[in-house]
Design an enzyme around this catalytic site. Sequence first.
Site, PDB file in Angstrom:
ATOM      1  N   LYS A  64      39.292  38.266  43.455  1.00 26.51           N
ATOM      2  CA  LYS A  64      38.014  38.623  42.842  1.00 26.51           C
ATOM      3  C   LYS A  64      36.914  37.652  43.275  1.00 26.51           C
ATOM      4  O   LYS A  64      35.767  38.050  43.505  1.00 26.51           O
ATOM      5  CB  LYS A  64      38.145  38.648  41.310  1.00 26.51           C
ATOM      6  CG  LYS A  64      38.826  39.905  40.776  1.00 26.51           C
ATOM      7  CD  LYS A  64      38.839  39.930  39.266  1.00 26.51           C
ATOM      8  CE  LYS A  64      39.510  41.189  38.726  1.00 26.51           C
ATOM      9  NZ  LYS A  64      38.732  42.407  39.002  1.00 26.51           N
ATOM     10  N   SER A  78      35.473  38.755  36.941  1.00 27.49           N
ATOM     11  CA  SER A  78      36.292  38.246  35.831  1.00 27.49           C
ATOM     12  C   SER A  78      35.929  36.803  35.555  1.00 27.49           C
ATOM     13  O   SER A  78      35.559  36.045  36.464  1.00 27.49           O
ATOM     14  CB  SER A  78      37.780  38.335  36.166  1.00 27.49           C
ATOM     15  OG  SER A  78      38.556  37.722  35.137  1.00 27.49           O
ATOM     16  N   PRO A 128      41.951  28.187  39.954  1.00 25.27           N
ATOM     17  CA  PRO A 128      43.181  28.652  40.616  1.00 25.27           C
ATOM     18  C   PRO A 128      44.444  28.508  39.788  1.00 25.27           C
ATOM     19  O   PRO A 128      45.421  29.217  40.029  1.00 25.27           O
ATOM     20  CB  PRO A 128      43.244  27.788  41.886  1.00 25.27           C
ATOM     21  CG  PRO A 128      42.389  26.606  41.598  1.00 25.27           C
ATOM     22  CD  PRO A 128      41.294  27.093  40.702  1.00 25.27           C
ATOM     23  N   HIS A 159      44.722  29.233  36.640  1.00 21.61           N
ATOM     24  CA  HIS A 159      44.717  30.150  35.501  1.00 21.61           C
ATOM     25  C   HIS A 159      45.919  31.093  35.596  1.00 21.61           C
ATOM     26  O   HIS A 159      46.270  31.575  36.672  1.00 21.61           O
ATOM     27  CB  HIS A 159      43.417  30.958  35.483  1.00 21.61           C
ATOM     28  CG  HIS A 159      43.185  31.684  34.196  1.00 21.61           C
ATOM     29  ND1 HIS A 159      43.828  32.867  33.888  1.00 21.61           N
ATOM     30  CD2 HIS A 159      42.399  31.399  33.132  1.00 21.61           C
ATOM     31  CE1 HIS A 159      43.436  33.283  32.692  1.00 21.61           C
ATOM     32  NE2 HIS A 159      42.568  32.412  32.208  1.00 21.61           N
TER      33      HIS A 159
END
Length: 235
Positions: A133, A113, A119, A121
């Site tokens: 991810k 992604s 961090p 977001h």
Amino acid sequence: MKNDILVAGATGRTGQIIVQKLLGRGLEPRVLVRDPEEAKIRFWGNVPYHTGDVREIETLRPAMRGVAVVISAVGAHIPVGKNCPRRVDYEGVANQVHAAKISGVGHFILISSIAVTQPEHPLNQFGNILKWKWQGEQALRKSGLSYTIIRPGCLKELGGQRHQLSFHQGDQFLGTISREDLAETCLQALQYAQGLNITFEVIENGCGRPSDWQGLFSCLSPDEISGRIGHDLGF
């Protein structure tokens, strides 16, 4: 490479498109699924399926035998519980990578992604999904396997093949992309990205003529050279 591609997450929304595109090119992918009955319904019995669960590594090795390329389109759909991002996007990816390496898989394509190194977001409110991810990406990078890591922008259900695409490195751009264009990016990586060990973001870049795939991939730098994967966050 007619029948030595394994698609994990094949019954998901992006995975289904990947499988259909492979079939449309005359290839015969295998699919890794948890529910064989769903696979029969989704693909009308047209593809060989292997029953396995990315959270259980012992179920993965039989599916990897004789596979040259893995395309992993797995992703968590709930923020907590047995299918949370930690179990699927990190541990599930790490299990696939380990099984692929033991089985001699030649190349691993991972759908990750955009914004995994950011961090703050908002997506991290969903079970820290970007954090996990990123950890999944790192498991692949450190494995020694040949890999391609694709970081799509926010996914859209419609609009495929209507936009030019742009590739970026460094996790500094945001944007959107259709699932169909993401699936096509995975297939183009089969041709242009094997052996490169690259990480890149892909987003739409306006309407117009079809994307120049060879040109897009030729502008990317391998991770060990570019260093443009984003910051190692120490998660």
